[in-house]
Design a protein around this motif. Structure first.
Motif, PDB file in Angstrom:
ATOM      1  N   GLY A 133      21.987  26.319  34.699  1.00  0.00           N
ATOM      2  CA  GLY A 133      23.064  26.298  34.306  1.00  0.00           C
ATOM      3  C   GLY A 133      23.299  27.420  32.862  1.00  0.00           C
ATOM      4  N   VAL A 134      23.755  27.087  31.717  1.00  0.00           N
ATOM      5  CA  VAL A 134      24.024  28.490  31.499  1.00  0.00           C
ATOM      6  C   VAL A 134      22.252  29.170  30.226  1.00  0.00           C
ATOM      7  CG1 VAL A 134      25.287  29.406  29.343  1.00  0.00           C
ATOM      8  CG2 VAL A 134      26.322  27.968  30.386  1.00  0.00           C
ATOM      9  N   PHE A 135      21.997  30.373  30.761  1.00  0.00           N
ATOM     10  CA  PHE A 135      20.627  31.149  30.488  1.00  0.00           C
ATOM     11  C   PHE A 135      21.247  31.417  28.615  1.00  0.00           C
ATOM     12  CE2 PHE A 135      17.378  33.283  29.406  1.00  0.00           C
ATOM     13  CZ  PHE A 135      16.186  32.220  29.280  1.00  0.00           C
ATOM     14  N   LEU A 136      20.981  30.949  27.253  1.00  0.00           N
ATOM     15  CA  LEU A 136      21.309  31.387  25.965  1.00  0.00           C
ATOM     16  C   LEU A 136      19.890  32.105  25.149  1.00  0.00           C
ATOM     17  CD1 LEU A 136      23.501  28.436  25.122  1.00  0.00           C
ATOM     18  CD2 LEU A 136      24.350  30.686  25.696  1.00  0.00           C
ATOM     19  N   ALA A 137      19.727  33.138  24.702  1.00  0.00           N
ATOM     20  CA  ALA A 137      19.256  33.380  24.071  1.00  0.00           C
ATOM     21  C   ALA A 137      18.841  32.807  23.007  1.00  0.00           C
ATOM     22  CB  ALA A 137      19.533  34.819  22.669  1.00  0.00           C
ATOM     23  N   GLN A 138      17.683  32.170  22.623  1.00  0.00           N
ATOM     24  CA  GLN A 138      17.154  31.008  22.069  1.00  0.00           C
ATOM     25  C   GLN A 138      15.958  31.060  22.034  1.00  0.00           C
ATOM     26  OE1 GLN A 138      18.549  27.328  22.810  1.00  0.00           O
ATOM     27  NE2 GLN A 138      19.191  28.179  24.885  1.00  0.00           N
ATOM     28  N   PRO A 139      14.834  30.731  20.322  1.00  0.00           N
ATOM     29  CA  PRO A 139      13.939  30.571  20.840  1.00  0.00           C
ATOM     30  C   PRO A 139      12.904  29.918  22.234  1.00  0.00           C
ATOM     31  CG  PRO A 139      14.803  29.448  18.401  1.00  0.00           C
ATOM     32  CD  PRO A 139      15.409  29.252  19.895  1.00  0.00           C
ATOM     33  N   VAL A 140      11.901  30.259  22.389  1.00  0.00           N
ATOM     34  CA  VAL A 140      11.043  30.420  23.033  1.00  0.00           C
ATOM     35  C   VAL A 140       9.390  30.337  22.766  1.00  0.00           C
ATOM     36  CG1 VAL A 140       9.839  30.665  25.789  1.00  0.00           C
ATOM     37  CG2 VAL A 140      12.369  30.982  25.168  1.00  0.00           C
ATOM     38  N   HIS A 141       8.705  28.912  22.546  1.00  0.00           N
ATOM     39  CA  HIS A 141       7.445  29.042  22.364  1.00  0.00           C
ATOM     40  C   HIS A 141       6.168  29.533  24.135  1.00  0.00           C
ATOM     41  CE1 HIS A 141       3.401  26.585  21.340  1.00  0.00           C
ATOM     42  NE2 HIS A 141       3.996  27.274  20.351  1.00  0.00           N
ATOM     43  N   PHE A 142       4.914  30.145  23.774  1.00  0.00           N
ATOM     44  CA  PHE A 142       3.977  30.575  24.586  1.00  0.00           C
ATOM     45  C   PHE A 142       2.809  29.881  23.398  1.00  0.00           C
ATOM     46  CE2 PHE A 142       1.289  33.240  26.065  1.00  0.00           C
ATOM     47  CZ  PHE A 142       1.223  32.951  27.616  1.00  0.00           C
ATOM     48  N   LEU A 192      27.914  23.823  15.915  1.00  0.00           N
ATOM     49  CA  LEU A 192      27.273  22.782  16.325  1.00  0.00           C
ATOM     50  C   LEU A 192      26.172  22.246  15.637  1.00  0.00           C
ATOM     51  CD1 LEU A 192      26.320  22.134  19.370  1.00  0.00           C
ATOM     52  CD2 LEU A 192      25.132  23.459  19.418  1.00  0.00           C
ATOM     53  N   PHE A 193      26.141  21.206  15.910  1.00  0.00           N
ATOM     54  CA  PHE A 193      25.083  20.070  14.949  1.00  0.00           C
ATOM     55  C   PHE A 193      24.491  19.449  16.365  1.00  0.00           C
ATOM     56  CE2 PHE A 193      28.394  20.890  11.967  1.00  0.00           C
ATOM     57  CZ  PHE A 193      27.915  21.108  10.710  1.00  0.00           C
ATOM     58  N   MET A 194      23.325  20.005  16.339  1.00  0.00           N
ATOM     59  CA  MET A 194      21.906  19.453  17.498  1.00  0.00           C
ATOM     60  C   MET A 194      21.839  18.008  16.361  1.00  0.00           C
ATOM     61  SD  MET A 194      21.538  22.319  19.260  1.00  0.00           S
ATOM     62  CE  MET A 194      21.578  23.758  18.581  1.00  0.00           C
ATOM     63  N   SER A 195      20.859  17.055  16.835  1.00  0.00           N
ATOM     64  CA  SER A 195      20.766  15.475  16.814  1.00  0.00           C
ATOM     65  C   SER A 195      19.258  15.758  17.916  1.00  0.00           C
ATOM     66  CB  SER A 195      20.984  14.254  16.489  1.00  0.00           C
ATOM     67  OG  SER A 195      19.854  13.107  16.952  1.00  0.00           O
ATOM     68  N   HIS A 196      17.671  15.459  17.715  1.00  0.00           N
ATOM     69  CA  HIS A 196      16.739  15.546  18.522  1.00  0.00           C
ATOM     70  C   HIS A 196      16.937  13.997  18.767  1.00  0.00           C
ATOM     71  CE1 HIS A 196      12.667  15.972  20.074  1.00  0.00           C
ATOM     72  NE2 HIS A 196      13.401  16.879  19.733  1.00  0.00           N
ATOM     73  N   PRO A 197      16.238  14.360  20.068  1.00  0.00           N
ATOM     74  CA  PRO A 197      15.931  12.808  21.110  1.00  0.00           C
ATOM     75  C   PRO A 197      15.081  11.932  19.926  1.00  0.00           C
ATOM     76  CG  PRO A 197      16.215  14.854  22.648  1.00  0.00           C
ATOM     77  CD  PRO A 197      16.666  15.093  21.094  1.00  0.00           C
ATOM     78  N   ALA A 232      23.496  23.083  26.751  1.00  0.00           N
ATOM     79  CA  ALA A 232      22.228  24.554  26.846  1.00  0.00           C
ATOM     80  C   ALA A 232      21.357  24.032  25.508  1.00  0.00           C
ATOM     81  CB  ALA A 232      22.378  25.981  27.836  1.00  0.00           C
ATOM     82  N   TYR A 233      22.382  24.671  24.499  1.00  0.00           N
ATOM     83  CA  TYR A 233      21.372  24.516  23.071  1.00  0.00           C
ATOM     84  C   TYR A 233      20.742  23.296  23.209  1.00  0.00           C
ATOM     85  CZ  TYR A 233      23.455  28.992  21.334  1.00  0.00           C
ATOM     86  OH  TYR A 233      23.702  30.026  21.017  1.00  0.00           O
ATOM     87  N   TRP A 234      21.434  22.414  23.140  1.00  0.00           N
ATOM     88  CA  TRP A 234      20.552  20.645  22.823  1.00  0.00           C
ATOM     89  C   TRP A 234      19.631  20.470  23.806  1.00  0.00           C
ATOM     90  CZ3 TRP A 234      19.731  16.192  25.791  1.00  0.00           C
ATOM     91  CH2 TRP A 234      19.162  15.404  24.574  1.00  0.00           C
ATOM     92  N   GLN A 235      19.569  21.300  25.337  1.00  0.00           N
ATOM     93  CA  GLN A 235      18.940  20.332  25.895  1.00  0.00           C
ATOM     94  C   GLN A 235      17.256  21.595  25.657  1.00  0.00           C
ATOM     95  OE1 GLN A 235      17.941  18.875  28.574  1.00  0.00           O
ATOM     96  NE2 GLN A 235      20.915  18.092  28.668  1.00  0.00           N
ATOM     97  N   SER A 236      17.874  22.528  25.600  1.00  0.00           N
ATOM     98  CA  SER A 236      16.376  23.492  24.607  1.00  0.00           C
ATOM     99  C   SER A 236      15.578  22.769  23.763  1.00  0.00           C
ATOM    100  CB  SER A 236      16.570  25.338  24.411  1.00  0.00           C
ATOM    101  OG  SER A 236      15.604  25.730  23.936  1.00  0.00           O
ATOM    102  N   PHE A 237      16.287  22.462  22.626  1.00  0.00           N
ATOM    103  CA  PHE A 237      15.937  21.397  21.825  1.00  0.00           C
ATOM    104  C   PHE A 237      15.327  20.577  21.819  1.00  0.00           C
ATOM    105  CE2 PHE A 237      17.077  19.113  17.368  1.00  0.00           C
ATOM    106  CZ  PHE A 237      16.556  19.793  16.787  1.00  0.00           C
ATOM    107  N   ALA A 238      16.116  19.523  22.563  1.00  0.00           N
ATOM    108  CA  ALA A 238      15.964  18.351  22.859  1.00  0.00           C
ATOM    109  C   ALA A 238      14.339  18.329  23.986  1.00  0.00           C
ATOM    110  CB  ALA A 238      16.600  18.183  24.252  1.00  0.00           C
ATOM    111  N   SER A 239      13.908  19.347  24.697  1.00  0.00           N
ATOM    112  CA  SER A 239      12.652  19.680  25.398  1.00  0.00           C
ATOM    113  C   SER A 239      11.622  20.582  25.032  1.00  0.00           C
ATOM    114  CB  SER A 239      13.459  19.159  26.999  1.00  0.00           C
ATOM    115  OG  SER A 239      14.198  17.945  27.408  1.00  0.00           O
ATOM    116  N   GLU A 240      10.319  20.084  24.850  1.00  0.00           N
ATOM    117  CA  GLU A 240       9.436  20.483  24.992  1.00  0.00           C
ATOM    118  C   GLU A 240       9.174  21.791  26.360  1.00  0.00           C
ATOM    119  OE1 GLU A 240       5.825  18.967  23.120  1.00  0.00           O
ATOM    120  OE2 GLU A 240       6.949  18.297  22.218  1.00  0.00           O
ATOM    121  N   ASN A 241       9.307  23.640  25.784  1.00  0.00           N
ATOM    122  CA  ASN A 241       8.687  23.963  27.119  1.00  0.00           C
ATOM    123  C   ASN A 241       7.226  23.163  27.817  1.00  0.00           C
ATOM    124  OD1 ASN A 241      10.423  25.762  26.004  1.00  0.00           O
ATOM    125  ND2 ASN A 241       8.660  26.974  24.963  1.00  0.00           N
ATOM    126  N   GLN A 242       7.784  23.378  29.115  1.00  0.00           N
ATOM    127  CA  GLN A 242       6.536  22.744  30.202  1.00  0.00           C
ATOM    128  C   GLN A 242       5.639  23.894  30.856  1.00  0.00           C
ATOM    129  OE1 GLN A 242       7.952  19.919  33.831  1.00  0.00           O
ATOM    130  NE2 GLN A 242       9.697  19.377  32.326  1.00  0.00           N
TER     131      GLN A 242
END
Length: 418
Positions: free
Chosen positions: A31-40, A334-339, A402-412
């Protein structure tokens, strides 16, 4: 709508030179890939040949010239945060290399914080964009001093300089920018209202800062706030203790930034406290600037509702936008609520288009108790998590998802040993 999944594939290598390194890839998804925080997570790489106690550099590998990417250690969970450089190519992944070494970059971090005149300012490119008020603010001359308050966020300013929040409007002196008191509550069977300050039942005030930090990717603070029951004037009691955690992210783009708002709370009362079901209360609320009226601001939710239909519905995210102060273009949040939030997708309170005598002023709230009461047990910890993207210009539904999906899901994370 394609779901964005950040999938970290980690490959440990022993470099041919004297540097130790870890290589990994961030999968773009479809989908849309946006500049946003990634955790390693550095804990997943402990077996590799790299010394995490020494200086490290992060590179984004482009196939041509590697790009040094700023990162920031997160001591709370043993990892690093970074924001990838957007690659619009057709490759499915972005490749990175973390290695021991000293950075030669002379660029500034872009984010910082500063206390000034009773405000803790979170700053982007040396300009305040999100400010937390920790000293007391008194109401306008002629208004009752009962409307005084501390412990709220104002102003929220777009990257280009438009203020989006408003405090103490003459129609609602108790509105304080961006804040989240509970409204209809019960303490030992007695009604207490922490929202409508004019009733003198309760208030929410700043107590102290627990933590502040700044680095290359984010700046943040944790503020202790007390929700005070004033029903017994001679001996007010604390009904809720709250740790408010706010973190500002640098997205490395001139028209957007992101910040997180996390409320952790518990009740010290013997019988706890009951949040009654009501259309206002808790979560987060924002009174928008006085420029926005019925004819120049709009709403779009994750479920496709607009300003006319959104009030009382539930959503994962909501875009509120309106005319810029110069009349040229738009801006908004843009307001986002966590699952994991209670009653997610979360109910909202959005003022109708004829609010405040037909002006159509704009107010937004995620309200987890709108349709169902919430019993807060004594000495039990609760939390609510939100993320906002403040933008100039426009932000569309596909980007919001796309922003919400990143917020909602931890990096695998998957470690690949070769």
């Amino acid at each position: 709508m394609h779901k964005i999944v950040l999938f970290i594939l980690i490959t440990a290598v022993w470099s041919c030179n004297t540097k130790n390194s870890i290589r990994f890839a961030v999968k773009k998804g479809d989908g849309v890939f946006l500049a946003q925080p990634v955790h390693f997570d550095l804990k997943n790489a402990e077996a590799n040949q790299i010394d995490f106690k020494e200086a490290m550099i992060l590179f984004q590998e482009t196939g041509k010239e590697d790009i040094e990417v700023s990162f920031q250690l997160d001591e709370s969970n043993g990892g690093i945060w970074f924001v990838p450089v957007i690659d619009k190519g057709e490759d499915e992944t972005l490749n990175f290399r973390l290695e021991n070494g000293v950075s030669t970059s002379k660029s500034g971090t872009g984010v910082s914080n500063q206390k000034q005149n009773g405000n803790l300012q979170l700053r982007l490119q040396d300009k305040p964009v999100v400010s937390y008020r920790y000293e007391m603010t008194y109401p306008p001359v002629g208004a009752d001093s009962i409307f005084r308050k501390s412990g709220y966020i104002h102003p929220i300013i777009t990257p280009k300089g438009d203020t989006l929040t408003r405090i103490q409007p003459d129609d609602h002196y108790h509105h304080y920018g961006f804040w989240g008191p509970w409204t209809h509550t019960q303490v030992d069977g007695e009604r207490v209202d922490f929202w409508n300050l004019g009733e003198g039942m309760g208030t929410v005030l700043f107590k102290e800062f627990k933590k502040e930090e700044s680095g290359n990717v984010f700046t943040s603070f944790t503020a202790v706030q007390e929700h005070i029951d004033l029903k017994t004037k001679e001996d007010p009691q604390v009904a809720l203790n709250e740790n408010l955690k706010v973190r500002l992210w640098n997205l490395n783009r001139p028209d957007r930034y992101m910040f997180d708002y996390k409320s952790e709370f518990s009740s010290p009362l013997e019988n706890g406290i009951l949040f009654e079901a009501y259309r206002y209360g808790g979560g987060l609320g924002l009174r928008f600037n006085e420029r926005w009226k019925a004819d120049n601001c709009s709403v779009l939710t994750s479920e496709g509702n607009d300003r006319l239909t959104a009030d009382g519905t539930n959503a994962k995210w909501c875009i509120v936008s309106g005319e810029a102060s110069d009349g040229k273009g738009t801006n908004g949040i843009l307001f986002m609520s966590h699952p994991k939030n209670r009653n997610h997708p979360e109910p909202m309170r959005i003022w109708p288009i004829d609010a405040n005598g037909g002006r159509g002023d704009m107010f937004f709230e995620f309200c987890p108790i709108r349709h169902e009461e919430w019993k807060i047990e004594p000495n039990k910890n609760y939390e609510l998590n939100y993320r906002m993207v403040v933008f100039d210009g426009t932000l569309n539904a596909e980007e919001a998802e796309a922003y919400w999906q990143s917020f909602a899901s931890e990096n695998q994370i998957e470690l690949i040993n070769k």
